[in-house]
Design a protein around this motif. Structure first.
Motif, short mmCIF file in Angstrom:
data_model
loop_
_atom_site.label_atom_id
_atom_site.label_comp_id
_atom_site.label_asym_id
_atom_site.label_seq_id
_atom_site.Cartn_x
_atom_site.Cartn_y
_atom_site.Cartn_z
N ARG A 88 3.35 -0.96 11.69
CA ARG A 88 3.03 -2.25 11.12
C ARG A 88 3.74 -3.38 11.85
O ARG A 88 3.22 -4.47 12.01
CB ARG A 88 3.43 -2.28 9.65
N TYR A 92 -2.19 0.00 11.32
CA TYR A 92 -1.27 0.87 10.61
C TYR A 92 -1.83 1.49 9.33
O TYR A 92 -1.58 2.64 9.03
CB TYR A 92 0.03 0.13 10.33
N GLU A 93 -2.62 0.72 8.56
CA GLU A 93 -3.10 1.34 7.31
C GLU A 93 -4.20 2.35 7.56
O GLU A 93 -4.18 3.45 7.00
CB GLU A 93 -3.57 0.26 6.33
N VAL A 149 2.33 -3.30 1.80
CA VAL A 149 1.39 -2.32 2.36
C VAL A 149 0.67 -1.56 1.25
O VAL A 149 1.23 -1.32 0.19
CB VAL A 149 2.10 -1.30 3.31
#
Ligand code: FE2
Ligand code: FE2
Length: 304
Positions: free
Chosen positions: A27, A56-57, A178
């Protein structure tokens, strides 16, 4: 993780505690400490290349997703208050700092011991890089102790109540946290008391008044609060509070003191996340220096 049976997996979806750190680097890739020449980027997984740390997710491993699902589901306002009552009496053990480092070091990763750093090695590497850059002795010491709160894992606490980036409970969730979608399963998300912008707090009340999701930061802050200067204590207490120190959110809950201290939290963060290298620190050689530094600030034994 050491002492982990298959039955524990539901509470410990991560293969090791560093998997979460690696995710964080996806992230927030590439950041350098001010006045620092950190070693080249190193993921905890040596086979992972820097360019893979993107999206990143979408790219998060199933284990990391599951970790965040549990964290966001279970970190409620009441849970945090209960954990504070349970652990902040500090009546579990009396240990010195070095002793606690060795105690924490029982947390061993499942993965290849030749490439993964132990907890003790991470602490020493962080402290050594801070020392290398010529920072004050209390700053080096903050690096040395910052993750000792992870001993909560040794006392049966689930991963989602020990690591992960922290966020305030008792008020609306920042959209910059997040996996915000997982908050839908948190009972607090349906409680109107907790869902206004300031929630149970007052505008500008100061972070001291604010309950963050429970984990190793808050715990180590309380263990050390009698002994270290305020700047170091901010580093310990808020090093995982990324929505604040990275995303500049929750400004409305901060006071002047927090704003003044934010630069120290930011100065610390790159050392935690980006100084990991696979070159192991020489524990034996470094120990005398650190024992002396510890003795400058801490008594021989403190309460945990
Ligand atoms: Fe940490
Ligand atoms: Fe750390």
């Amino acid at each position: 993780m050491a002492n982990q049976t298959p039955a524990d997996r539901s509470n410990a979806p991560l293969q090791n505690l560093e998997e979460w750190d690696d995710f964080l680097k996806t992230r927030y890739p590439e950041e350098q400490a001010a006045n620092s020449t950190p070693p080249a980027f190193k993921a905890t997984d040596p086979n992972k290349k820097e360019e893979e740390f993107r999206n990143y997710e979408a790219d998060a491993r199933a284990t990391v997703r599951e970790f965040y699902r549990l964290n966001h589901r279970h970190q409620t306002y009441d849970f945090v208050l209960a954990k504070k009552t349970e652990f902040l009496t500090l009546n579990r053990r009396r240990m010195g700092i070095w002793e606690a480092m060795e105690y924490l070091n029982q947390l061993v990763d499942d993965s290849d011991p030749d490439t993964d750093l132990s907890q003790l090695e991470h602490l020493l590497q962080t402290a050594e890089q801070i020392r290398h850059d010529g920072h004050p002795r209390w700053f080096i010491l903050a690096g040395l102790v910052h993750d000792l709160g992870k001993i909560l894992c040794l006392w049966g606490e689930p991963q989602w109540a020990v690591v992960g980036d922290t966020f305030p409970v008792g008020c609306a969730y920042s959209t910059k946290i997040v996996f915000p979608q997982y908050f839908a399963d948190n009972p607090d998300s349906k409680d109107p008391r907790f869902q206004s912008r300031v929630g149970v707090y007052k505008e500008g009340c100061g972070l001291q008044q604010v309950h963050l999701s429970w984990g190793h930061d808050e715990y180590i802050y309380h263990v050390c609060k009698k002994y270290l200067p305020e700047e170091a204590l901010y580093m310990l207490r808020y090093h995982s509070f990324d929505p604040w120190h990275r995303e500049n959110d929750y400004e409305h809950l901060c006071n002047e003191r927090d704003r003044a201290m934010l630069k120290w939290v930011r100065a610390f963060n790159p050392y935690d996340l980006y100084t990991k290298s696979h070159q192991r620190p020489d524990v034996k050689e470094l120990r005398p220096f650190y024992e002396e530094l510890i003795a400058e600030y801490f008594p021989a034994k403190i309460d945990w």
